[in-house]
Write a protein that holds these residues in place. Structure first.
Motif, PDB file in Angstrom:
ATOM      1  N   LEU A  22       0.822  -1.208   0.000  1.00 52.27           N
ATOM      2  CA  LEU A  22       0.000   0.000   0.000  1.00 52.27           C
ATOM      3  C   LEU A  22       0.856   1.258   0.000  1.00 52.27           C
ATOM      4  CD1 LEU A  22      -2.818  -1.011   2.499  1.00 52.27           C
ATOM      5  CD2 LEU A  22      -3.128  -0.396   0.105  1.00 52.27           C
ATOM      6  N   GLU A  23       1.981   1.213   0.680  1.00 51.74           N
ATOM      7  CA  GLU A  23       2.866   2.381   0.694  1.00 51.74           C
ATOM      8  C   GLU A  23       3.290   2.752  -0.721  1.00 51.74           C
ATOM      9  OE1 GLU A  23       7.302   3.661   2.260  1.00 51.74           O
ATOM     10  OE2 GLU A  23       6.344   1.884   3.092  1.00 51.74           O
ATOM     11  N   VAL A  24       3.636   1.750  -1.511  1.00 48.48           N
ATOM     12  CA  VAL A  24       4.031   2.013  -2.892  1.00 48.48           C
ATOM     13  C   VAL A  24       2.875   2.633  -3.674  1.00 48.48           C
ATOM     14  CG1 VAL A  24       4.738   0.922  -5.053  1.00 48.48           C
ATOM     15  CG2 VAL A  24       5.787   0.202  -2.904  1.00 48.48           C
ATOM     16  N   VAL A  25       1.689   2.041  -3.534  1.00 46.80           N
ATOM     17  CA  VAL A  25       0.520   2.536  -4.270  1.00 46.80           C
ATOM     18  C   VAL A  25       0.104   3.917  -3.770  1.00 46.80           C
ATOM     19  CG1 VAL A  25      -1.871   2.045  -4.905  1.00 46.80           C
ATOM     20  CG2 VAL A  25      -0.231   0.172  -4.700  1.00 46.80           C
ATOM     21  N   TRP A  26       0.097   4.095  -2.454  1.00 45.33           N
ATOM     22  CA  TRP A  26      -0.256   5.406  -1.897  1.00 45.33           C
ATOM     23  C   TRP A  26       0.687   6.485  -2.386  1.00 45.33           C
ATOM     24  CZ3 TRP A  26      -0.895   3.116   3.644  1.00 45.33           C
ATOM     25  CH2 TRP A  26      -2.221   2.711   3.823  1.00 45.33           C
ATOM     26  N   PHE A  27       1.972   6.211  -2.349  1.00 46.67           N
ATOM     27  CA  PHE A  27       2.931   7.228  -2.774  1.00 46.67           C
ATOM     28  C   PHE A  27       2.715   7.566  -4.249  1.00 46.67           C
ATOM     29  CE2 PHE A  27       6.501   6.687   0.592  1.00 46.67           C
ATOM     30  CZ  PHE A  27       5.596   7.043   1.563  1.00 46.67           C
ATOM     31  N   ARG A  28       2.444   6.555  -5.073  1.00 45.13           N
ATOM     32  CA  ARG A  28       2.180   6.825  -6.484  1.00 45.13           C
ATOM     33  C   ARG A  28       0.930   7.700  -6.634  1.00 45.13           C
ATOM     34  NH1 ARG A  28       3.004   3.920 -11.242  1.00 45.13           N
ATOM     35  NH2 ARG A  28       4.906   3.182 -10.232  1.00 45.13           N
ATOM     36  N   PHE A  29      -0.102   7.390  -5.856  1.00 45.45           N
ATOM     37  CA  PHE A  29      -1.344   8.152  -5.927  1.00 45.45           C
ATOM     38  C   PHE A  29      -1.128   9.585  -5.446  1.00 45.45           C
ATOM     39  CE2 PHE A  29      -5.512   9.529  -4.480  1.00 45.45           C
ATOM     40  CZ  PHE A  29      -6.320   9.137  -5.532  1.00 45.45           C
ATOM     41  N   LEU A  30      -0.424   9.745  -4.341  1.00 42.82           N
ATOM     42  CA  LEU A  30      -0.219  11.076  -3.776  1.00 42.82           C
ATOM     43  C   LEU A  30       0.684  11.932  -4.655  1.00 42.82           C
ATOM     44  CD1 LEU A  30       0.184  10.038  -0.046  1.00 42.82           C
ATOM     45  CD2 LEU A  30      -1.696  11.350  -1.012  1.00 42.82           C
ATOM     46  N   PHE A  72       6.312  -3.730  -9.349  1.00 46.39           N
ATOM     47  CA  PHE A  72       6.675  -4.377 -10.602  1.00 46.39           C
ATOM     48  C   PHE A  72       5.537  -5.155 -11.251  1.00 46.39           C
ATOM     49  CE2 PHE A  72      10.795  -3.629  -8.682  1.00 46.39           C
ATOM     50  CZ  PHE A  72      11.550  -3.218  -9.765  1.00 46.39           C
ATOM     51  N   TYR A  73       4.458  -5.367 -10.529  1.00 44.55           N
ATOM     52  CA  TYR A  73       3.349  -6.094 -11.156  1.00 44.55           C
ATOM     53  C   TYR A  73       2.006  -5.416 -10.971  1.00 44.55           C
ATOM     54  CZ  TYR A  73      -0.195  -9.516 -12.276  1.00 44.55           C
ATOM     55  OH  TYR A  73      -1.294 -10.114 -12.804  1.00 44.55           O
ATOM     56  N   LEU A  74       1.596  -5.188  -9.716  1.00 47.40           N
ATOM     57  CA  LEU A  74       0.234  -4.717  -9.483  1.00 47.40           C
ATOM     58  C   LEU A  74      -0.040  -3.389 -10.181  1.00 47.40           C
ATOM     59  CD1 LEU A  74      -0.352  -5.623  -5.716  1.00 47.40           C
ATOM     60  CD2 LEU A  74      -1.179  -6.817  -7.740  1.00 47.40           C
ATOM     61  N   LEU A  75       0.835  -2.397  -9.985  1.00 50.16           N
ATOM     62  CA  LEU A  75       0.606  -1.096 -10.603  1.00 50.16           C
ATOM     63  C   LEU A  75       0.693  -1.145 -12.132  1.00 50.16           C
ATOM     64  CD1 LEU A  75       2.331   1.391  -8.141  1.00 50.16           C
ATOM     65  CD2 LEU A  75      -0.058   1.385  -8.822  1.00 50.16           C
ATOM     66  N   PRO A  76       1.749  -1.729 -12.719  1.00 44.35           N
ATOM     67  CA  PRO A  76       1.789  -1.750 -14.188  1.00 44.35           C
ATOM     68  C   PRO A  76       0.671  -2.575 -14.819  1.00 44.35           C
ATOM     69  CG  PRO A  76       3.962  -2.179 -13.257  1.00 44.35           C
ATOM     70  CD  PRO A  76       2.987  -2.264 -12.131  1.00 44.35           C
ATOM     71  N   GLN A 114      -6.309   1.814  -8.873  1.00 48.75           N
ATOM     72  CA  GLN A 114      -7.498   1.380  -8.135  1.00 48.75           C
ATOM     73  C   GLN A 114      -7.506  -0.120  -7.923  1.00 48.75           C
ATOM     74  OE1 GLN A 114     -11.293   3.345  -8.856  1.00 48.75           O
ATOM     75  NE2 GLN A 114     -12.233   1.348  -9.208  1.00 48.75           N
ATOM     76  N   ALA A 115      -7.220  -0.892  -8.958  1.00 50.91           N
ATOM     77  CA  ALA A 115      -7.234  -2.349  -8.812  1.00 50.91           C
ATOM     78  C   ALA A 115      -6.133  -2.816  -7.866  1.00 50.91           C
ATOM     79  CB  ALA A 115      -7.073  -3.014 -10.178  1.00 50.91           C
ATOM     80  N   ALA A 116      -4.986  -2.120  -7.866  1.00 50.55           N
ATOM     81  CA  ALA A 116      -3.922  -2.475  -6.930  1.00 50.55           C
ATOM     82  C   ALA A 116      -4.375  -2.245  -5.491  1.00 50.55           C
ATOM     83  CB  ALA A 116      -2.663  -1.657  -7.234  1.00 50.55           C
ATOM     84  N   LEU A 117      -5.063  -1.132  -5.238  1.00 47.64           N
ATOM     85  CA  LEU A 117      -5.596  -0.882  -3.903  1.00 47.64           C
ATOM     86  C   LEU A 117      -6.622  -1.941  -3.513  1.00 47.64           C
ATOM     87  CD1 LEU A 117      -6.106   2.996  -3.827  1.00 47.64           C
ATOM     88  CD2 LEU A 117      -4.652   1.672  -2.312  1.00 47.64           C
ATOM     89  N   GLN A 118      -7.457  -2.346  -4.446  1.00 46.92           N
ATOM     90  CA  GLN A 118      -8.452  -3.378  -4.150  1.00 46.92           C
ATOM     91  C   GLN A 118      -7.782  -4.695  -3.781  1.00 46.92           C
ATOM     92  OE1 GLN A 118     -10.442  -2.543  -7.974  1.00 46.92           O
ATOM     93  NE2 GLN A 118     -12.369  -2.559  -6.857  1.00 46.92           N
ATOM     94  N   CYS A 119      -6.736  -5.054  -4.523  1.00 44.91           N
ATOM     95  CA  CYS A 119      -6.029  -6.313  -4.224  1.00 44.91           C
ATOM     96  C   CYS A 119      -5.375  -6.262  -2.845  1.00 44.91           C
ATOM     97  CB  CYS A 119      -4.981  -6.594  -5.299  1.00 44.91           C
ATOM     98  SG  CYS A 119      -5.663  -7.045  -6.901  1.00 44.91           S
ATOM     99  N   LEU A 120      -4.750  -5.138  -2.515  1.00 49.71           N
ATOM    100  CA  LEU A 120      -4.069  -5.044  -1.228  1.00 49.71           C
ATOM    101  C   LEU A 120      -5.058  -4.935  -0.076  1.00 49.71           C
ATOM    102  CD1 LEU A 120      -1.204  -2.706  -2.427  1.00 49.71           C
ATOM    103  CD2 LEU A 120      -0.978  -5.084  -1.703  1.00 49.71           C
TER     104      LEU A 120
END
Length: 888
Positions: free
Chosen positions: A215-223, A360-364, A369-375
């Motif tokens: 989530l940290e990776v996804v959050w930072f990308r979102f922010l 390397f996988y979830l975001l690309p 949004q789907a990465a957040l749902q998976c996590l």
């Protein structure tokens, strides 16, 4: 660690992954070593003292080794670019070896201290674990902020490293004072080590680390869609994440003191709350009124506020859940050190797995949004695993209902929510010029958006956004300064055969370099494979610079690449991300310029972007000071607006030869004409300062160096800085410096120097600092037409350029916009009668400036009656004041 490791291993996504994996694996390895040594430890307090000392000293040694002693190894590692897989494995192995001692010692300290403080705790393992872990993380928050905001900024990396060692020594003294009066703790008997490990709880600890770091990776990308991706904002967001996690852990310690018998049910509830808060924070996240567009220079308060909306609740619940899982492990294992070590090792292993998988996988593959749902689903999985161990049936089914509700919410999140978030990030740029988004891609290191401005349904220019910032474009301003990187050295060094471009962008500079007549090879280096892969979006089929036979692409960090370049270069140039972006400061330090200098052939040129409006004057002078310390013939040139260019060479390479044939070349001459470099004199007149002037400007500042990255200030240029830059570009002062400069006399022949004098009065126009909407635009237009032979700035003042002209000439129908641009073309050619013929049929001009131009043409063509009618209409119908009239 990250700062100094990036100097050695680079800042590519693979290098960052290697540093993160090496550090996290070191933490987990240290915890496992403590677990293996538990049966031999009878004085855990004393062992803690030695391990903490090892962590502090080894961390200091690693920092100084990376700053000063690793160049030979990294040069060898950089030379393995033809074996990328082996190179990445060696990077990972290097990071693990570097961090084995400091990170391993850090990972062992918490289990040892938990064991050392067991004597007077009443065996309340969960309380101690939650309290000590929370306090430890709060210390990490303070350390991260103090390091970024004060130590590195004010005193440099070496002082920050010594401060870390000092903290370790203080911790040792405090720990010695606590454990000194205690007796030895008896080691567990052999029978205690026959306990069956609780696999579900260990897996829950793994998944807890997996989820939070993913989530940290996804959050930072979102922010980063809304705030700058700098080291400062990264530290602020990380500190907020850790602080909320620490608060959750400390609160859990208080709860366990009062309600120790409801831990399993609490873990299920907290897991569900984690999932719900992740999804809810995303669903209800809306930037404030002031954040609807990208805020490249966001303040600390704005960064914290935007991050808190998304991160605070999930991090708080995750910290509480993590501490509670540790308590449950302690209840079943019954050995403090073993439980803490296993808990920490599983969590760190999950953390490194989650962060790498997310990046390397979830975001690309899935998007934000789907990465957040998976996590979020990872936390629901934790809840499901622990739900089966809850005894009370009514409670179990109530928890199940909550989990199903959260899962249903996750599945029903509309995809439009992500589209809205991306649209908010690009709103500022779309409002600026009326462009629209034509392509979006979630890459491994950034979220890319491509915006396109159309004219008559034809592509006019593109803008490339990485996360929330415009990184490159094919606008007129961009083309002018980016192509200058190629044309200036090409005119002054006619034998440029081998060139290196660091950072590709949209390929504007690469395209110009490939049109240099003598060029035989072009090496392109960029850290982002996604940016390179999208070149065909901008360039027509078969015209991408990357498809040219002379181009060879390297996916690498530019600084790392220059450790061992495959050959020497006649020209090295680059347009990297803005200096304040995270990691980019490494490409503006004196040490980096030294590597560039070493990679040049004798007489080779180096041209480099200096965006002074994005930095304070002190920071700009610090960069220039470091540049001039390496290049003894450093010079500064104007590009467009405040996008300046630094140049230097590796020796003179013999007598200077000016190549005027560039303007006779059909392709190059057309490109030079389009960006306002219409003659050799116009090119020479872009000079701002020579070496002597630059050394005088920077005499009282320290150079930007690797050990002191804080000399590049966090702040952007304020009004005082911009005013100073404007004075530096004053046309009378720049002309005086040009005519008195010995370097200019060595570089340019007499006829070019004489011709340049005609263009200095128009430098504000050539730098595109006078816009059609500005008050002096009409006077500037008249001056251009009366006192110069320039044509491109005439088009610019009329809101046109070569691309508008191309589309207007191909238009099937004649509307007011087409007539306007055809009139601009005629006026640039000084054919005022033809320009008037194009505009006379325009009944309702779009704005006041166009009406003023129409009135100007009526007067210039002696149509007094039409001029009077136009002036009367301006006053009566629009209340516009005519600024030019040929009648009373």
């Amino acid at each position: 660690f990250y700062r100094v490791a990036s100097l050695t291993l680079g800042v590519s996504q693979w290098a960052i992954a290697a540093v993160l994996a090496g550090f996290m694996l070191g933490l987990g390895g240290g915890a496992l070593c403590a677990l293996r040594a538990e049966r031999f430890i009878t004085r855990p307090g004393r062992v803690f003292l030695w391990v903490e000392l090892l962590a502090g000293v080894s961390a200091l040694l690693v920092v100084f080794f990376l700053l000063a002693g690793a160049s030979g190894f990294t040069a060898w590692l950089s030379g393995m670019r033809e074996l990328p897989v082996l190179q990445q494995l060696l990077r990972l192995g290097t990071a693990i070896l570097l961090f084995a001692l400091p990170a391993g010692a850090m990972g062992a300290t918490l289990p040892l201290w938990i064991r050392a403080t067991a004597a007077n705790s009443g065996n309340r393992f969960g309380v101690r674990l939650g309290s000590l872990y929370g306090v430890n993380v709060l210390g990490a928050v303070c350390g991260a902020l103090a390091c970024e905001l004060w130590l590195v900024r004010e005193h440099g990396i070496p002082v920050a490293a010594f401060a870390g060692l000092l903290c370790s020594l203080v911790a040792i003294l405090l720990a010695w004072w606590v454990v000194r009066p205690r007796q030895a703790v008896p080691a567990p008997v052999e029978a205690d080590f026959q306990t069956v490990w609780p696999v579900r709880l260990l897996l829950a600890s793994f998944l807890c680390g997996f989820g939070l770091l993913g989530l940290e990776v996804v959050w930072f990308r979102f922010l980063h869609l809304y705030v700058i991706n700098s080291s400062l904002t990264f530290a602020v967001m990380l500190a907020l994440l850790l602080a909320c996690g620490a608060a959750g852990s400390l609160l859990m310690a208080v709860c366990l003191r009062r309600f120790p018998d409801h831990a399993m049910g609490g873990a299920v509830v907290l897991s569900t709350l984690c999932a719900a808060s992740v999804l809810g924070g995303y669903w209800f996240f809306l930037p404030g009124a002031g954040d609807s567009g990208t805020h490249w220079y966001a303040s600390l308060g704005a960064t914290a506020r935007v991050a808190a909306q998304l991160v605070s609740l999930p991090a708080f619940f995750s910290g509480a859940l993590y501490a509670l899982i540790g308590h449950l492990l302690g209840e079943q294992i019954r050995r403090d050190l073993s439980a803490t070590s296993a808990w920490l090792a599983c969590n760190t292993l999950g953390a490194v797995t989650g962060s790498l998988l997310a990046a390397f996988y979830l975001l690309p593959a899935l998007g934000l949004q789907a990465a957040l749902q998976c996590l979020a689903g990872v936390y629901l999985l934790i809840a499901f695993m622990l739900w089966r161990q809850v005894v009370a049936q009514p409670v179990r089914w109530g928890m199940a209902a909550c989990g199903v509700t959260v899962a249903a919410f996750a599945l029903l999140l509309p995809p439009e929510r992500e589209i809205q978030a991306l649209a908010a990030a690009s709103q500022k740029y779309r409002d600026l010029d009326g462009s629209r988004t034509v392509w979006v891609h979630h890459g491994r290191s950034e979220t890319l958006q491509y915006l396109r401005k159309d004219f008559l349904e034809q592509p006019l220019y593109y803008r490339q956004m990485a996360d929330g910032f415009s990184m490159s474009g094919t606008t007129l301003d961009s083309r002018r300064y980016m192509e200058l990187y190629a044309w200036l050295p090409a005119a002054l060094h006619p034998q440029i055969r081998h060139a290196l471009l660091i950072s590709y962008g949209l390929g504007t500079t690469a395209s110009a370099l490939l049109d240099v007549p003598a060029l035989q090879s072009l090496h392109v280096v960029d850290v982002s494979p996604d940016i390179l892969a999208t070149s065909e979006i901008v360039h027509p089929p078969g015209e991408s610079p990357l498809q040219d036979d002379r181009t060879k692409v390297y996916i690498a960090d530019g600084r790392f690449f220059l450790q061992s370049p495959p050959q020497g270069y006649d020209l090295i140039t680059g347009e990297p991300p803005p200096p304040r972006a995270r990691g980019v400061v490494n490409l503006y330090t004196q040490e980096y310029f030294q590597r560039v200098h070493a990679a040049l052939n004798p007489g080779g040129w180096f041209t480099y972007w200096l965006p002074v409006d994005q930095m304070t004057a002190v920071s700009a002078r610090s960069i220039i000071r470091g540049f001039c310390a390496v290049f003894s013939d450093c010079m500064l040139w104007a590009g467009a607006n405040y996008n300046w260019m630094l140049t230097g060479t590796r020796g003179s390479g013999g007598e200077a030869v000016f190549d005027a044939s560039l303007w006779e070349d059909a392709v190059v001459g057309r490109r030079l004409q389009a960006i306002g470099l219409e003659s050799p004199g116009a090119l020479a007149a872009t000079l701002i300062a020579d070496t002597q002037t630059l050394r005088g400007w920077t005499r009282n500042v320290e150079p930007l160096v690797d050990a002191h990255p804080g000399r590049l200030d966090f702040s952007a240029a304020d009004w005082a800085d911009l005013a100073l830059y404007f004075r530096w570009m004053d046309d009378k002062e720049t002309e005086r410096r040009f005519q008195n400069s010995r370097q200019v006399k060595q570089l340019f022949p007499t006829w070019v120097r004489v011709a340049a004098g005609r263009y200095f009065p128009f430098q504000a126009l050539l730098n595109n600092q006078v816009r059609p909407e500005s008050a002096g635009a009409l006077s500037a237009l008249d001056a251009l037409l009366q006192h110069s032979d320039l044509s491109a700035p005439v088009l610019w003042l009329l809101g046109s350029d070569d691309r508008y002209q191309r589309i207007a000439k191909q238009a099937d129908t004649l509307n007011d916009e087409v007539r306007w641009h055809r009139a601009a073309e005629a006026l640039a050619a000084r054919e005022v009668h033809r320009a008037w013929d194009w505009l006379r049929s325009v009944e309702t001009p779009k704005d006041e400036f166009r009406m003023q131009v129409q009135l100007y043409l009526a007067c210039a063509t002696d149509r007094r009656e039409e001029a009077v009618q136009l002036a009367r209409w301006m006053v009566q119908e629009r209340s516009w004041r005519p600024r030019f009239a040929c009648t009373e």
